[in-house]
Write a protein that holds these residues in place. Structure first.
Motif, PDB file in Angstrom:
ATOM      1  N   ILE A   1       2.240   0.358  11.956  1.00 13.33           N
ATOM      2  CA  ILE A   1       2.805   1.235  10.928  1.00 13.33           C
ATOM      3  C   ILE A   1       1.786   2.271  10.455  1.00 13.33           C
ATOM      4  N   ALA A   2       2.261   3.500  10.212  1.00 11.86           N
ATOM      5  CA  ALA A   2       1.435   4.559   9.617  1.00 11.86           C
ATOM      6  C   ALA A   2       2.297   5.370   8.653  1.00 11.86           C
ATOM      7  N   PRO A   3       1.680   5.997   7.637  1.00 12.38           N
ATOM      8  CA  PRO A   3       2.441   6.794   6.672  1.00 12.38           C
ATOM      9  C   PRO A   3       3.161   7.965   7.331  1.00 12.38           C
ATOM     10  N   GLN A   4       4.431   8.092   7.014  1.00 10.87           N
ATOM     11  CA  GLN A   4       5.252   9.169   7.582  1.00 10.87           C
ATOM     12  C   GLN A   4       6.143   9.740   6.482  1.00 10.87           C
TER      13      GLN A   4
ATOM     14  N   ASN B   1      -5.072   5.866   5.904  1.00 15.09           N
ATOM     15  CA  ASN B   1      -5.086   7.277   6.284  1.00 15.09           C
ATOM     16  C   ASN B   1      -3.675   7.850   6.399  1.00 15.09           C
ATOM     17  N   ILE B   2      -3.499   9.065   5.908  1.00 17.11           N
ATOM     18  CA  ILE B   2      -2.240   9.793   6.063  1.00 17.11           C
ATOM     19  C   ILE B   2      -2.383  10.712   7.277  1.00 17.11           C
ATOM     20  N   PRO B   3      -1.694  10.441   8.374  1.00 19.09           N
ATOM     21  CA  PRO B   3      -1.854  11.270   9.568  1.00 19.09           C
ATOM     22  C   PRO B   3      -1.387  12.703   9.339  1.00 19.09           C
TER      23      PRO B   3
ATOM     24  N   PRO C   1       9.238  11.039   4.535  1.00 18.69           N
ATOM     25  CA  PRO C   1      10.604  10.520   4.655  1.00 18.69           C
ATOM     26  C   PRO C   1      11.549  11.381   5.481  1.00 18.69           C
ATOM     27  N   LYS C   2      11.538  12.698   5.263  1.00 20.69           N
ATOM     28  CA  LYS C   2      12.481  13.544   6.005  1.00 20.69           C
ATOM     29  C   LYS C   2      12.114  13.644   7.478  1.00 20.69           C
ATOM     30  N   LEU C   3      10.823  13.528   7.773  1.00 22.70           N
ATOM     31  CA  LEU C   3      10.416  13.460   9.174  1.00 22.70           C
ATOM     32  C   LEU C   3      10.883  12.141   9.772  1.00 22.70           C
ATOM     33  N   ASN C   4      10.593  11.038   9.113  1.00 18.87           N
ATOM     34  CA  ASN C   4      10.925   9.711   9.624  1.00 18.87           C
ATOM     35  C   ASN C   4      12.428   9.539   9.832  1.00 18.87           C
ATOM     36  N   ARG C   5      13.211   9.965   8.863  1.00 23.37           N
ATOM     37  CA  ARG C   5      14.641   9.652   8.871  1.00 23.37           C
ATOM     38  C   ARG C   5      15.497  10.701   9.564  1.00 23.37           C
ATOM     39  N   ARG C   6      14.934  11.862   9.831  1.00 22.98           N
ATOM     40  CA  ARG C   6      15.717  12.925  10.470  1.00 22.98           C
ATOM     41  C   ARG C   6      15.147  13.287  11.842  1.00 22.98           C
ATOM     42  N   LEU C   7      14.101  14.115  11.870  1.00 24.21           N
ATOM     43  CA  LEU C   7      13.594  14.616  13.145  1.00 24.21           C
ATOM     44  C   LEU C   7      13.072  13.497  14.040  1.00 24.21           C
ATOM     45  N   TRP C   8      12.285  12.582  13.475  1.00 25.99           N
ATOM     46  CA  TRP C   8      11.722  11.522  14.310  1.00 25.99           C
ATOM     47  C   TRP C   8      12.814  10.621  14.876  1.00 25.99           C
ATOM     48  N   THR C   9      13.867  10.423  14.106  1.00 22.45           N
ATOM     49  CA  THR C   9      15.014   9.658  14.592  1.00 22.45           C
ATOM     50  C   THR C   9      15.644  10.338  15.800  1.00 22.45           C
ATOM     51  N   LYS C  10      15.717  11.672  15.772  1.00 25.92           N
ATOM     52  CA  LYS C  10      16.258  12.415  16.917  1.00 25.92           C
ATOM     53  C   LYS C  10      15.363  12.251  18.141  1.00 25.92           C
ATOM     54  N   ILE C  11      14.061  12.303  17.929  1.00 23.02           N
ATOM     55  CA  ILE C  11      13.123  12.164  19.046  1.00 23.02           C
ATOM     56  C   ILE C  11      13.226  10.772  19.648  1.00 23.02           C
ATOM     57  N   GLU C  12      13.333   9.753  18.820  1.00 25.57           N
ATOM     58  CA  GLU C  12      13.450   8.391  19.336  1.00 25.57           C
ATOM     59  C   GLU C  12      14.791   8.180  20.029  1.00 25.57           C
ATOM     60  N   ARG C  13      15.816   8.843  19.554  1.00 23.61           N
ATOM     61  CA  ARG C  13      17.114   8.780  20.240  1.00 23.61           C
ATOM     62  C   ARG C  13      17.011   9.435  21.621  1.00 23.61           C
TER      63      ARG C  13
ATOM     64  N   ASP D   1       0.825  -1.212   0.000  1.00 29.66           N
ATOM     65  CA  ASP D   1       0.000   0.000   0.000  1.00 29.66           C
ATOM     66  C   ASP D   1       0.861   1.264   0.000  1.00 29.66           C
ATOM     67  N   TYR D   2       2.090   1.156   0.520  1.00 32.82           N
ATOM     68  CA  TYR D   2       2.964   2.313   0.682  1.00 32.82           C
ATOM     69  C   TYR D   2       3.918   2.511  -0.504  1.00 32.82           C
ATOM     70  N   SER D   3       3.992   1.515  -1.368  1.00 37.33           N
ATOM     71  CA  SER D   3       4.964   1.574  -2.469  1.00 37.33           C
ATOM     72  C   SER D   3       4.688   2.749  -3.403  1.00 37.33           C
ATOM     73  N   LYS D   4       5.715   3.498  -3.705  1.00 36.50           N
ATOM     74  CA  LYS D   4       5.674   4.622  -4.650  1.00 36.50           C
ATOM     75  C   LYS D   4       4.629   5.683  -4.266  1.00 36.50           C
ATOM     76  N   THR D   5       4.429   5.897  -2.978  1.00 33.57           N
ATOM     77  CA  THR D   5       3.475   6.916  -2.516  1.00 33.57           C
ATOM     78  C   THR D   5       4.168   8.177  -2.008  1.00 33.57           C
ATOM     79  N   GLY D   6       5.477   8.102  -1.793  1.00 37.12           N
ATOM     80  CA  GLY D   6       6.184   9.237  -1.200  1.00 37.12           C
ATOM     81  C   GLY D   6       6.149   9.222   0.318  1.00 37.12           C
ATOM     82  N   PHE D   7       5.658   8.127   0.892  1.00 38.20           N
ATOM     83  CA  PHE D   7       5.615   8.001   2.351  1.00 38.20           C
ATOM     84  C   PHE D   7       6.407   6.787   2.809  1.00 38.20           C
ATOM     85  N   ASP D   8       7.077   6.943   3.948  1.00 41.69           N
ATOM     86  CA  ASP D   8       7.744   5.814   4.585  1.00 41.69           C
ATOM     87  C   ASP D   8       6.739   5.018   5.412  1.00 41.69           C
TER      88      ASP D   8
END
Length: 229
Positions: free
Chosen positions: A125-128, A175-177, A130-142, A92-99
Motif C-alpha cells: 500500500i502507498a498513499p494515493q 512517503n507520499i509518492p 482519492p480521485k486518482l485511486n477511484r477514477r483514473l487508476w480504476t480505468k487503468i486497472e480495468r 497512518d492514513y486516517s484523516k490525511t486526505g489519501f486513500d
C-alpha cells in the motif's frame, strides 16, 4: 583485496537487483531495502518510505473472472514479515486526505482468499489521492484486465516514485509518492506503460490514454532500469 571486492559486489547486487519469477528474463535495477515474496506477487520495499517501491505480478485471464470474492470483510493489516522500524499501519492514513492505494490490485487476485488478503497488507500500500485511486487508476486497472483476457497471461509492474512529503511524524513518516506507474508486458514482447501524477485535479474525467508513455520515461523519472536479458 579480492575478497573485499567480492563482498562489495554482493552488497550492491542485493541493493540494486530485483528479480521476480513473474517477470522472467528481465533485470530490474532498483534499490530495495526488503524484497518480499508473497503467494502471487513480489514486492520491492523501502523502509525509509514505509511503502513499496514496486510490485511485480502476473495476471491470468482465465482466473480474473472465476470467483470475484467480496472484499467487504477484509481489513488493511501491517506486514509482520517486515521489521518493526519498516512497517506502516492503516491508521497512518486516517484523516490525511489519501486513500490506501494497492500496488497489487485486489481485483486481479479475488479468485483466492489467501492471495486476496495479502493485497491488503500495508507492504502493498502507498498513499494515493482519492480521485486518482477511484477514477483514473480504476480505468487503468480495468485496462490491465482487458489485456489479460485478450492475451490470457501478462506480466505487470506497478510502482511509485518521487516524493510530495510525508503523512507526518506521528504517522511513521510514510512517503507520499509524486508518481504512480504501471507497466504491462505483453507476450509479443511489447509494453504498455502509464505514468500518472498523484493528484486529484482533473482525475475524475481523465482518460487513461492521456497518460500513456514509453518505458524510458518511467525509467528516467523514477531512476530505475528494466532490461531484458
Amino acid at each position: 583485496m579480492t575478497k573485499k571486492i567480492f563482498l562489495i559486489s554482493i552488497l550492491l547486487l542485493s541493493l540494486f537487483a530485483f528479480e521476480s519469477k513473474y517477470l522472467p528474463n528481465y533485470n530490474i535495477d532498483i534499490k530495495c531495502d526488503k524484497i518480499l515474496h508473497k503467494k502471487a506477487f513480489d514486492i520491492c520495499y523501502s523502509c525509509k518510505w514505509k511503502t513499496p517501491k514496486m510490485v511485480v505480478y502476473q495476471v491470468d485471464g482465465n482466473l480474473i473472472d472465476s470467483k470475484n470474492l467480496s472484499r467487504k470483510h477484509l481489513r488493511f493489516k501491517p506486514d509482520y514479515q517486515l521489521p518493526t522500524k519498516c512497517r506502516s499501519y492503516s491508521k497512518d492514513y486516517s484523516k490525511t486526505g489519501f486513500d490506501r492505494g494497492h500496488l497489487a490490485p485486489n481485483a486481479v487476485f479475488d479468485y483466492d482468499r489467501k492471495v486476496q488478503k495479502e493485497t491488503f497488507l500495508m507492504s502493498n500500500i502507498a498513499p494515493q489521492k482519492p480521485k486518482l485511486n477511484r477514477r483514473l487508476w480504476t480505468k487503468i486497472e480495468r485496462f490491465v484486465r482487458l489485456q489479460a483476457r485478450k492475451y490470457r497471461k501478462i506480466s505487470v509492474i506497478t510502482g511509485v516514485c518521487g516524493s510530495n512529503g510525508t503523512l507526518g511524524k506521528k504517522r511513521h513518516n510514510v512517503n507520499i509518492p509524486k508518481w504512480w506507474y504501471k507497466i504491462i508486458f505483453l507476450p509479443n514482447g511489447k509494453t504498455i506503460c502509464f505514468l500518472v501524477p498523484n493528484i486529484n485535479t482533473e482525475m475524475s474525467r481523465a482518460k487513461a490514454k492521456e497518460f500513456l508513455v514509453q518505458i524510458e520515461n518511467i525509467e528516467r523519472i523514477c531512476n530505475i532500469s528494466i532490461r531484458k536479458e
